[in-house]
Write a protein that holds these residues in place. Sequence first.
Motif, PDB file in Angstrom:
ATOM      1  N   HIS A  86       0.920  -1.236   0.012  1.00 30.51           N
ATOM      2  CA  HIS A  86      -0.087   0.083  -0.087  1.00 30.51           C
ATOM      3  C   HIS A  86       0.917   1.361  -0.022  1.00 30.51           C
ATOM      4  O   HIS A  86       0.270   2.186  -0.531  1.00 30.51           O
ATOM      5  CB  HIS A  86      -0.864   0.027   1.091  1.00 30.51           C
ATOM      6  N   ALA A  87       2.045   1.225   0.415  1.00 29.30           N
ATOM      7  CA  ALA A  87       2.875   2.407   0.493  1.00 29.30           C
ATOM      8  C   ALA A  87       3.486   2.637  -0.840  1.00 29.30           C
ATOM      9  O   ALA A  87       3.366   3.808  -1.346  1.00 29.30           O
ATOM     10  CB  ALA A  87       4.156   2.171   1.553  1.00 29.30           C
ATOM     11  N   LYS A  88       3.810   1.369  -1.541  1.00 31.03           N
ATOM     12  CA  LYS A  88       4.467   1.903  -2.706  1.00 31.03           C
ATOM     13  C   LYS A  88       3.507   2.380  -3.915  1.00 31.03           C
ATOM     14  O   LYS A  88       3.552   3.160  -4.590  1.00 31.03           O
ATOM     15  CB  LYS A  88       5.059   0.403  -3.436  1.00 31.03           C
ATOM     16  N   VAL A  89       2.330   1.595  -3.762  1.00 34.41           N
ATOM     17  CA  VAL A  89       1.138   2.039  -4.484  1.00 34.41           C
ATOM     18  C   VAL A  89       0.658   3.501  -4.307  1.00 34.41           C
ATOM     19  O   VAL A  89       0.232   4.387  -5.195  1.00 34.41           O
ATOM     20  CB  VAL A  89      -0.197   0.839  -4.472  1.00 34.41           C
ATOM     21  N   GLY A  90       0.556   3.888  -2.947  1.00 35.01           N
ATOM     22  CA  GLY A  90       0.045   5.077  -2.236  1.00 35.01           C
ATOM     23  C   GLY A  90       1.128   6.247  -2.939  1.00 35.01           C
ATOM     24  O   GLY A  90       0.469   7.291  -3.342  1.00 35.01           O
ATOM     25  N   SER A  91       2.350   5.983  -2.977  1.00 35.74           N
ATOM     26  CA  SER A  91       3.507   6.784  -3.495  1.00 35.74           C
ATOM     27  C   SER A  91       2.950   7.197  -5.179  1.00 35.74           C
ATOM     28  O   SER A  91       2.768   8.294  -5.727  1.00 35.74           O
ATOM     29  CB  SER A  91       4.776   6.457  -3.296  1.00 35.74           C
ATOM     30  N   TYR A  92       2.659   6.052  -5.778  1.00 40.31           N
ATOM     31  CA  TYR A  92       2.344   6.270  -6.976  1.00 40.31           C
ATOM     32  C   TYR A  92       0.972   7.071  -7.316  1.00 40.31           C
ATOM     33  O   TYR A  92       0.797   7.905  -8.192  1.00 40.31           O
ATOM     34  CB  TYR A  92       2.221   4.659  -7.766  1.00 40.31           C
ATOM     35  N   LEU A  93      -0.006   6.332  -6.649  1.00 44.44           N
ATOM     36  CA  LEU A  93      -1.481   7.480  -6.705  1.00 44.44           C
ATOM     37  C   LEU A  93      -1.131   8.812  -6.068  1.00 44.44           C
ATOM     38  O   LEU A  93      -1.995   9.607  -6.711  1.00 44.44           O
ATOM     39  CB  LEU A  93      -2.383   6.761  -5.786  1.00 44.44           C
ATOM     40  N   ALA A  94      -0.343   9.112  -5.130  1.00 45.55           N
ATOM     41  CA  ALA A  94      -0.102  10.517  -4.751  1.00 45.55           C
ATOM     42  C   ALA A  94       0.401  11.040  -6.072  1.00 45.55           C
ATOM     43  O   ALA A  94       0.237  12.541  -6.216  1.00 45.55           O
ATOM     44  CB  ALA A  94       0.741  10.559  -3.781  1.00 45.55           C
ATOM     45  N   LYS A  95       1.215  10.596  -6.982  1.00 45.81           N
ATOM     46  CA  LYS A  95       1.742  11.184  -7.832  1.00 45.81           C
ATOM     47  C   LYS A  95       0.562  11.551  -9.134  1.00 45.81           C
ATOM     48  O   LYS A  95       0.367  12.692  -9.831  1.00 45.81           O
ATOM     49  CB  LYS A  95       3.060  10.907  -8.576  1.00 45.81           C
ATOM     50  N   VAL A 100       0.688  15.150  -6.765  1.00 43.00           N
ATOM     51  CA  VAL A 100       1.873  15.730  -6.046  1.00 43.00           C
ATOM     52  C   VAL A 100       3.062  15.435  -6.861  1.00 43.00           C
ATOM     53  O   VAL A 100       3.477  14.263  -7.421  1.00 43.00           O
ATOM     54  CB  VAL A 100       1.896  14.867  -4.755  1.00 43.00           C
ATOM     55  N   GLU A 101       3.708  16.544  -6.994  1.00 45.34           N
ATOM     56  CA  GLU A 101       5.073  16.723  -7.692  1.00 45.34           C
ATOM     57  C   GLU A 101       6.336  16.654  -6.767  1.00 45.34           C
ATOM     58  O   GLU A 101       7.489  16.346  -7.133  1.00 45.34           O
ATOM     59  CB  GLU A 101       5.088  17.819  -8.456  1.00 45.34           C
ATOM     60  N   ASP A 102       5.958  17.045  -5.508  1.00 46.60           N
ATOM     61  CA  ASP A 102       7.274  17.127  -4.516  1.00 46.60           C
ATOM     62  C   ASP A 102       7.888  15.671  -4.284  1.00 46.60           C
ATOM     63  O   ASP A 102       7.165  14.748  -3.572  1.00 46.60           O
ATOM     64  CB  ASP A 102       6.621  17.561  -3.255  1.00 46.60           C
ATOM     65  N   PRO A 103       9.164  15.311  -4.756  1.00 49.91           N
ATOM     66  CA  PRO A 103       9.638  13.978  -4.472  1.00 49.91           C
ATOM     67  C   PRO A 103       9.576  13.681  -3.020  1.00 49.91           C
ATOM     68  O   PRO A 103       9.702  12.329  -2.861  1.00 49.91           O
ATOM     69  CB  PRO A 103      10.965  13.945  -5.130  1.00 49.91           C
ATOM     70  N   GLU A 104       9.860  14.491  -2.226  1.00 49.73           N
ATOM     71  CA  GLU A 104      10.082  14.072  -0.764  1.00 49.73           C
ATOM     72  C   GLU A 104       8.811  13.708  -0.239  1.00 49.73           C
ATOM     73  O   GLU A 104       8.946  12.841   0.618  1.00 49.73           O
ATOM     74  CB  GLU A 104      10.797  15.538  -0.058  1.00 49.73           C
ATOM     75  N   ILE A 105       7.651  14.401  -0.537  1.00 44.21           N
ATOM     76  CA  ILE A 105       6.365  13.966  -0.097  1.00 44.21           C
ATOM     77  C   ILE A 105       6.195  12.402  -0.447  1.00 44.21           C
ATOM     78  O   ILE A 105       5.619  11.503   0.030  1.00 44.21           O
ATOM     79  CB  ILE A 105       5.202  14.904  -0.672  1.00 44.21           C
ATOM     80  N   LEU A 106       6.339  12.367  -1.818  1.00 41.01           N
ATOM     81  CA  LEU A 106       6.293  10.950  -2.488  1.00 41.01           C
ATOM     82  C   LEU A 106       7.224   9.930  -1.762  1.00 41.01           C
ATOM     83  O   LEU A 106       6.735   8.740  -1.353  1.00 41.01           O
ATOM     84  CB  LEU A 106       6.485  10.899  -4.025  1.00 41.01           C
ATOM     85  N   SER A 107       8.391  10.453  -1.569  1.00 37.34           N
ATOM     86  CA  SER A 107       9.141   9.315  -0.883  1.00 37.34           C
ATOM     87  C   SER A 107       8.714   9.141   0.748  1.00 37.34           C
ATOM     88  O   SER A 107       8.932   7.943   1.398  1.00 37.34           O
ATOM     89  CB  SER A 107      10.487   9.997  -0.742  1.00 37.34           C
TER      90      SER A 107
END
Length: 197
Positions: A86-95, A100-107
């Motif tokens: 869910h964390a990996k997919v969540g980071s993908y969905l956030a973008k 969300v463009e901010d790489p640190e938020i995605l990370s």
Amino acid sequence: MSDVLKKLTREMEKVQEPKRFVHTQGVEYTAAALAMRYGEDVERAQVAGLLHDCAKCMGNDKLLSACEKHHIPVTDVERRNPYLLHAKVGSYLAKKEYKVEDPEILSAILYHTTGHPNMTLLEKIIFTADYIEPDRKQAPNLKIIRQMAFIDLDAAVKKILEDTLDYLRSGDGEMDPMTEETYQYYKNYNENKKSEE
């Protein structure tokens, strides 16, 4: 509250069950408090807090198929325990979904469950906020960790990892090797910090 935060809050309320949404709001609130304490941008912390579990509502099959479809790498441990994705997919969905463009938020979203060695301040804030938010009741040492988080964030991160590993070792749950690696890093980091004081 900014328009971005209002919009994301509405989106999360739509896709999450009420209990999960309460948790999400708790993480957002705690992340904002930690951001104020440590000098991180408060809105960035709130965005990451709101979106950290944006894929948690997806079932295991959906998480696996989302990884296949979007070429997100899956480890053997994750294949056996797809809820970890869910964390990996969540980071993908956030973008992709929530722009969300901010790489640190995605990370910060990507690593909110396992952490990783040498995390950024924002990553440590989201990792910790997820564990100590006000609605969280079950974890051992919660009262101590909540206090610690506002005094020494690195010490709180180490203690969360230690308690998580103890919990996983005592049950049938498999652990992501990254959790162990992160724990070793912060154990050494905190020991070195003490010896320098």
